[in-house]
Design an enzyme around this catalytic site. Sequence first.
Site, PDB file in Angstrom:
ATOM      1  N   GLU A  54       0.835  -1.204   0.000  1.00 30.19           N
ATOM      2  CA  GLU A  54       0.000   0.000   0.000  1.00 30.19           C
ATOM      3  C   GLU A  54       0.868   1.252   0.000  1.00 30.19           C
ATOM      4  O   GLU A  54       0.593   2.219  -0.724  1.00 30.19           O
ATOM      5  CB  GLU A  54      -0.902   0.021   1.234  1.00 30.19           C
ATOM      6  N   ASP A  58       0.816   3.989  -3.158  1.00 31.29           N
ATOM      7  CA  ASP A  58       0.451   5.398  -3.009  1.00 31.29           C
ATOM      8  C   ASP A  58       1.398   6.289  -3.807  1.00 31.29           C
ATOM      9  O   ASP A  58       0.971   7.215  -4.509  1.00 31.29           O
ATOM     10  CB  ASP A  58       0.484   5.762  -1.523  1.00 31.29           C
ATOM     11  N   ASP A 127      -7.179   1.138  -0.199  1.00 28.73           N
ATOM     12  CA  ASP A 127      -5.896   0.574   0.232  1.00 28.73           C
ATOM     13  C   ASP A 127      -5.514  -0.640  -0.613  1.00 28.73           C
ATOM     14  O   ASP A 127      -4.352  -0.813  -0.993  1.00 28.73           O
ATOM     15  CB  ASP A 127      -5.968   0.163   1.703  1.00 28.73           C
ATOM     16  N   GLU A 130      -4.233   0.387  -4.024  1.00 33.11           N
ATOM     17  CA  GLU A 130      -2.847   0.849  -3.935  1.00 33.11           C
ATOM     18  C   GLU A 130      -1.886  -0.334  -3.909  1.00 33.11           C
ATOM     19  O   GLU A 130      -0.840  -0.312  -4.575  1.00 33.11           O
ATOM     20  CB  GLU A 130      -2.659   1.702  -2.679  1.00 33.11           C
TER      21      GLU A 130
END
Length: 238
Positions: A54, A58, A127, A130
């Site tokens: 995650e 990002d 999440d 990502e």
Amino acid sequence: MNKEEAKILIDFMEKIGYRFYEPELLYNALCHSSYAHEQKQRGRKDVESNERLEFLGDAVIDLLLAEYLYLEFPEASEGVMAKVKAAIASEEALAQIARDINLGRYMFLGRGEEVSSGRERDSLLADMLEAVVAAVYIDGGLTAVKKVFLSYFAKYAKEVVEGKIVFDYKTSLQEITQARYRKLPEYVLVNEKGPSHMKKFTVELRLSGKLIAVGEGPSIKEAEKEAARRAIEKLKGD
């Protein structure tokens, strides 16, 4: 991974049109921390949480969006590009893209997340997206990420630029109320009910003490977002 898990990975790779050189990366990306914890309690050592992915995902999404906006909108100022990027990288937008690829169907969740509708929760979907983006990036580089995901991000970026869609409802509402009334909205929790794993929260959104909208959701955050969304619709109609 077991045969059932491997079958889910194959189905998901077919869904997104990308076959991993290292399927274990995708497996890791789809494993929520609740699932990893449960499986480790059962003695499995091959299951890890996707939280590290995650973190990487990002950053990859930020790069993907920054490059796309810079190349696609040469007349846009830094401020405009930053605003659009923030909207598309928001939890709401990432969750919508996750729904577009039906990501919820393929996630590995623990029992608690299953019974509390984790597969539909914005925060969990964002999440997980990502993590999947990061897995594709490690496996095939930025070229692979663009092949799989750029069309989804580009679609929503264009709609945000054209004002056809709003993702960050609370920020957008704040901008509207400050510009129109020089006031900030107030969110008030008025009800909370249900067992701990299936809570339902009700939030009232007020402006200068006046009730504007009511939102409900499985968390206070989700209820506030729903109230903000409804308030935007109401204020645009006024």
